[in-house]
Design a protein around this motif. Structure first.
Motif, PDB file in Angstrom:
ATOM      1  N   VAL A   8       0.730  -1.176  -0.040  1.00  0.00           N
ATOM      2  CA  VAL A   8      -0.105   0.126   0.029  1.00  0.00           C
ATOM      3  C   VAL A   8       0.861   1.299  -0.059  1.00  0.00           C
ATOM      4  O   VAL A   8       0.585   2.095  -0.717  1.00  0.00           O
ATOM      5  CB  VAL A   8      -1.033  -0.160   1.118  1.00  0.00           C
ATOM      6  CG1 VAL A   8      -1.706   1.206   1.084  1.00  0.00           C
ATOM      7  CG2 VAL A   8      -2.047  -1.334   1.192  1.00  0.00           C
ATOM      8  N   GLY A   9       1.971   1.188   0.846  1.00  0.00           N
ATOM      9  CA  GLY A   9       3.017   2.378   0.824  1.00  0.00           C
ATOM     10  C   GLY A   9       3.637   2.648  -0.349  1.00  0.00           C
ATOM     11  O   GLY A   9       3.661   3.759  -0.866  1.00  0.00           O
ATOM     12  N   LEU A  10       4.058   1.573  -1.034  1.00  0.00           N
ATOM     13  CA  LEU A  10       4.563   1.688  -2.357  1.00  0.00           C
ATOM     14  C   LEU A  10       3.903   2.218  -3.593  1.00  0.00           C
ATOM     15  O   LEU A  10       4.029   3.143  -4.106  1.00  0.00           O
ATOM     16  CB  LEU A  10       5.031   0.270  -2.946  1.00  0.00           C
ATOM     17  CG  LEU A  10       5.964   0.014  -4.149  1.00  0.00           C
ATOM     18  CD1 LEU A  10       7.351   0.803  -4.063  1.00  0.00           C
ATOM     19  CD2 LEU A  10       5.829  -1.378  -4.757  1.00  0.00           C
ATOM     20  N   TYR A  11       2.690   1.964  -3.536  1.00  0.00           N
ATOM     21  CA  TYR A  11       1.726   2.366  -4.366  1.00  0.00           C
ATOM     22  C   TYR A  11       1.325   4.031  -4.262  1.00  0.00           C
ATOM     23  O   TYR A  11       1.681   4.759  -5.075  1.00  0.00           O
ATOM     24  CB  TYR A  11      -0.065   1.696  -4.167  1.00  0.00           C
ATOM     25  CG  TYR A  11      -0.691   2.448  -5.156  1.00  0.00           C
ATOM     26  CD1 TYR A  11      -1.055   1.718  -6.179  1.00  0.00           C
ATOM     27  CD2 TYR A  11      -1.581   3.619  -4.773  1.00  0.00           C
ATOM     28  CE1 TYR A  11      -2.119   2.416  -7.087  1.00  0.00           C
ATOM     29  CE2 TYR A  11      -2.619   4.098  -5.660  1.00  0.00           C
ATOM     30  CZ  TYR A  11      -2.795   3.456  -6.824  1.00  0.00           C
ATOM     31  OH  TYR A  11      -3.483   4.208  -7.616  1.00  0.00           O
ATOM     32  N   ALA A  34      -8.725   7.806  -0.175  1.00  0.00           N
ATOM     33  CA  ALA A  34      -9.362   8.155  -1.719  1.00  0.00           C
ATOM     34  C   ALA A  34      -8.699   7.268  -2.656  1.00  0.00           C
ATOM     35  O   ALA A  34      -9.200   6.905  -3.729  1.00  0.00           O
ATOM     36  CB  ALA A  34      -8.968   9.445  -1.914  1.00  0.00           C
ATOM     37  N   ALA A  35      -7.259   7.044  -2.409  1.00  0.00           N
ATOM     38  CA  ALA A  35      -6.443   6.207  -3.594  1.00  0.00           C
ATOM     39  C   ALA A  35      -6.685   4.586  -3.210  1.00  0.00           C
ATOM     40  O   ALA A  35      -6.627   3.778  -4.331  1.00  0.00           O
ATOM     41  CB  ALA A  35      -5.121   6.256  -3.422  1.00  0.00           C
ATOM     42  N   LEU A  36      -7.107   4.211  -2.024  1.00  0.00           N
ATOM     43  CA  LEU A  36      -7.152   2.666  -1.628  1.00  0.00           C
ATOM     44  C   LEU A  36      -8.021   1.879  -2.850  1.00  0.00           C
ATOM     45  O   LEU A  36      -7.355   0.813  -2.933  1.00  0.00           O
ATOM     46  CB  LEU A  36      -7.764   2.516  -0.353  1.00  0.00           C
ATOM     47  CG  LEU A  36      -6.997   2.925   0.791  1.00  0.00           C
ATOM     48  CD1 LEU A  36      -7.661   2.526   2.096  1.00  0.00           C
ATOM     49  CD2 LEU A  36      -5.630   1.807   0.877  1.00  0.00           C
ATOM     50  N   PRO A  37      -9.308   2.282  -3.299  1.00  0.00           N
ATOM     51  CA  PRO A  37      -9.790   1.404  -4.077  1.00  0.00           C
ATOM     52  C   PRO A  37      -8.823   1.137  -5.408  1.00  0.00           C
ATOM     53  O   PRO A  37      -9.455   0.086  -5.806  1.00  0.00           O
ATOM     54  CB  PRO A  37     -11.262   2.279  -4.813  1.00  0.00           C
ATOM     55  CG  PRO A  37     -11.288   3.383  -3.474  1.00  0.00           C
ATOM     56  CD  PRO A  37      -9.837   3.658  -2.972  1.00  0.00           C
ATOM     57  N   GLN A  38      -7.903   1.888  -5.848  1.00  0.00           N
ATOM     58  CA  GLN A  38      -6.943   1.768  -7.043  1.00  0.00           C
ATOM     59  C   GLN A  38      -6.091   0.525  -6.561  1.00  0.00           C
ATOM     60  O   GLN A  38      -5.437   0.105  -7.480  1.00  0.00           O
ATOM     61  CB  GLN A  38      -6.386   2.794  -7.587  1.00  0.00           C
ATOM     62  CG  GLN A  38      -7.524   3.639  -8.526  1.00  0.00           C
ATOM     63  CD  GLN A  38      -8.439   4.396  -7.707  1.00  0.00           C
ATOM     64  OE1 GLN A  38      -8.088   5.290  -6.828  1.00  0.00           O
ATOM     65  NE2 GLN A  38      -9.640   4.277  -8.009  1.00  0.00           N
ATOM     66  N   VAL A  39      -6.012   0.325  -5.353  1.00  0.00           N
ATOM     67  CA  VAL A  39      -4.795  -0.741  -4.752  1.00  0.00           C
ATOM     68  C   VAL A  39      -5.293  -2.005  -4.867  1.00  0.00           C
ATOM     69  O   VAL A  39      -5.785  -2.528  -4.170  1.00  0.00           O
ATOM     70  CB  VAL A  39      -4.097  -0.349  -3.413  1.00  0.00           C
ATOM     71  CG1 VAL A  39      -3.134  -1.109  -2.879  1.00  0.00           C
ATOM     72  CG2 VAL A  39      -4.026   1.235  -3.184  1.00  0.00           C
ATOM     73  N   ASP A  40      -4.707  -2.477  -6.052  1.00  0.00           N
ATOM     74  CA  ASP A  40      -5.085  -3.884  -6.280  1.00  0.00           C
ATOM     75  C   ASP A  40      -3.865  -5.008  -5.939  1.00  0.00           C
ATOM     76  O   ASP A  40      -2.990  -5.138  -6.596  1.00  0.00           O
ATOM     77  CB  ASP A  40      -5.600  -4.214  -8.016  1.00  0.00           C
ATOM     78  CG  ASP A  40      -5.771  -5.560  -8.278  1.00  0.00           C
ATOM     79  OD1 ASP A  40      -6.081  -6.306  -7.402  1.00  0.00           O
ATOM     80  OD2 ASP A  40      -5.551  -5.766  -9.492  1.00  0.00           O
ATOM     81  N   ILE A  41      -4.066  -5.539  -4.719  1.00  0.00           N
ATOM     82  CA  ILE A  41      -3.194  -6.279  -4.222  1.00  0.00           C
ATOM     83  C   ILE A  41      -3.550  -7.938  -4.480  1.00  0.00           C
ATOM     84  O   ILE A  41      -4.729  -8.191  -3.790  1.00  0.00           O
ATOM     85  CB  ILE A  41      -2.829  -6.131  -2.773  1.00  0.00           C
ATOM     86  CG1 ILE A  41      -2.155  -4.729  -2.624  1.00  0.00           C
ATOM     87  CG2 ILE A  41      -1.672  -7.048  -2.289  1.00  0.00           C
ATOM     88  CD1 ILE A  41      -1.964  -4.245  -1.273  1.00  0.00           C
ATOM     89  N   LEU A  53       1.042  -6.069  -7.242  1.00  0.00           N
ATOM     90  CA  LEU A  53       0.598  -4.867  -7.262  1.00  0.00           C
ATOM     91  C   LEU A  53      -0.148  -4.278  -8.594  1.00  0.00           C
ATOM     92  O   LEU A  53       0.747  -4.032  -9.350  1.00  0.00           O
ATOM     93  CB  LEU A  53       1.418  -3.762  -6.629  1.00  0.00           C
ATOM     94  CG  LEU A  53       0.853  -2.304  -6.376  1.00  0.00           C
ATOM     95  CD1 LEU A  53      -0.389  -2.079  -5.562  1.00  0.00           C
ATOM     96  CD2 LEU A  53       1.959  -1.350  -6.205  1.00  0.00           C
ATOM     97  N   CYS A  54      -1.467  -4.288  -8.570  1.00  0.00           N
ATOM     98  CA  CYS A  54      -1.910  -3.722  -9.905  1.00  0.00           C
ATOM     99  C   CYS A  54      -1.214  -4.608 -11.051  1.00  0.00           C
ATOM    100  O   CYS A  54      -0.879  -4.098 -12.124  1.00  0.00           O
ATOM    101  CB  CYS A  54      -1.915  -2.177 -10.158  1.00  0.00           C
ATOM    102  SG  CYS A  54      -2.658  -1.265  -8.968  1.00  0.00           S
ATOM    103  N   GLY A  55      -1.052  -5.940 -10.848  1.00  0.00           N
ATOM    104  CA  GLY A  55      -0.672  -6.710 -11.886  1.00  0.00           C
ATOM    105  C   GLY A  55       0.846  -6.909 -11.941  1.00  0.00           C
ATOM    106  O   GLY A  55       1.367  -7.732 -12.856  1.00  0.00           O
ATOM    107  N   GLU A  56       1.622  -6.133 -11.122  1.00  0.00           N
ATOM    108  CA  GLU A  56       2.987  -6.180 -11.313  1.00  0.00           C
ATOM    109  C   GLU A  56       3.774  -6.879 -10.175  1.00  0.00           C
ATOM    110  O   GLU A  56       3.220  -6.678  -8.965  1.00  0.00           O
ATOM    111  CB  GLU A  56       3.605  -4.807 -11.470  1.00  0.00           C
ATOM    112  CG  GLU A  56       5.258  -4.585 -11.295  1.00  0.00           C
ATOM    113  CD  GLU A  56       5.563  -3.179 -11.032  1.00  0.00           C
ATOM    114  OE1 GLU A  56       4.790  -2.392 -10.824  1.00  0.00           O
ATOM    115  OE2 GLU A  56       6.592  -3.010 -10.409  1.00  0.00           O
ATOM    116  N   GLN A  57       4.406  -7.942 -10.233  1.00  0.00           N
ATOM    117  CA  GLN A  57       5.248  -8.720  -9.090  1.00  0.00           C
ATOM    118  C   GLN A  57       6.069  -7.494  -8.602  1.00  0.00           C
ATOM    119  O   GLN A  57       7.005  -7.303  -9.238  1.00  0.00           O
ATOM    120  CB  GLN A  57       5.903  -9.953  -9.511  1.00  0.00           C
ATOM    121  CG  GLN A  57       4.891 -11.039 -10.109  1.00  0.00           C
ATOM    122  CD  GLN A  57       4.148 -11.955  -8.981  1.00  0.00           C
ATOM    123  OE1 GLN A  57       4.638 -11.499  -7.878  1.00  0.00           O
ATOM    124  NE2 GLN A  57       3.102 -12.444  -9.361  1.00  0.00           N
TER     125      GLN A  57
END
Ligand code: DC
Length: 228
Positions: free
Chosen positions: A43-46, A62-69, A82-86
């Protein structure tokens, strides 16, 4: 109760060796090792990548819904995407540690990561490391250990680790960041770092990874012997 079905909650401050010891216990017992700190780090990295300040609480929420882990386990190794990236070791920097500590104080962030962590514990057969595993995530875990070491010992270990990885830091930097993080983690209102009332406190100064792991496996065996 079978040893390989136990839920082990391993809490304690940063640098106490939880992840190394948990990995050793997992390798010897077949439990799955779940590293919950990596979720806060991700989450921090995002937030860091999106230019959101570590203390901009509203911006973070506000950004949390975009954080796809997503978490996957391959040969007992936890992989975080994270959002598809290892993301691998990108969450192991000082910046990610700083961000992780800041975002973990926000109740909305903790709630966002709660179900993922709880569902990992549901099937049993896990050793989960974090700060609130015995108190919030798996309050009914069969084994709860609060593992710690003195601040100096933890700083020495982390400094050695970072030197081995070729990261350029001074011992003083590592020591002061551990002191600051301890303070943040234990003084925050949301799930402060605190041993569960029924946790076994284990101060592991002078222990090796091997003897720390043996200590925990001993507690697991004792539990199984008493409950079978
Ligand atoms: O264990 P770690 O250093 O990877 O954890 C990173 C940060 O996340 C740390 O500042 C504490 C926080 N954390 C938390 O609040 N709750 C957890 N269950 C795990 C980690």
């Amino acid at each position: 109760m079978k040893l390989e079905k136990l839920r082990v909650a391993l809490d304690g401050p940063g640098g106490a060796g939880k992840s190394t010891v948990a990995k050793a216990v997992a390798a010897k017992t077949g439990l799955i090792y779940v590293d919950t700190g990596s979720l806060y780090r991700t989450v921090g990295l995002y937030m860091a990548r999106h230019g959101i300040d570590a203390y901009d609480v509203e911006g973070i929420i506000a950004a949390l819904p975009q954080v796809d882990i997503k978490l996957t386990y391959e040969d007992g190794k936890q992989c975080v995407s994270l959002c598809g990236e290892q993301i691998g070791d990108k969450i192991r920097t000082e910046e990610a540690s700083y961000y992780a500590s800041a975002v973990s104080k926000i109740p909305e962030v903790r709630a966002f990561l709660l179900d993922m962590q709880r569902s990992l514990g549901d099937a049993g057969g896990v050793i989960m490391d974090g700060r609130d595993i015995g108190t919030v995530i798996m309050p009914d875990a069969e084994i709860k250990v609060f593992m710690t070491a003195t601040v100096e010992e933890r700083a020495r270990r982390r400094f050695r680790e970072q030197q081995e990885k070729g990261i350029d830091v001074t011992f003083e930097d590592v020591l002061s960041s551990i002191i600051a993080r301890d303070k943040q983690d234990s003084e925050r209102e949301a799930a402060p770092l605190k041993a569960a009332d029924d946790a076994i406190i284990f101060v592991n100064d002078g222990h090796t990874v091997e003897t720390s792991a043996e200590h925990i496996i001993g507690l697991m065996q004792e539990y199984v012997a008493k409950n079978s």
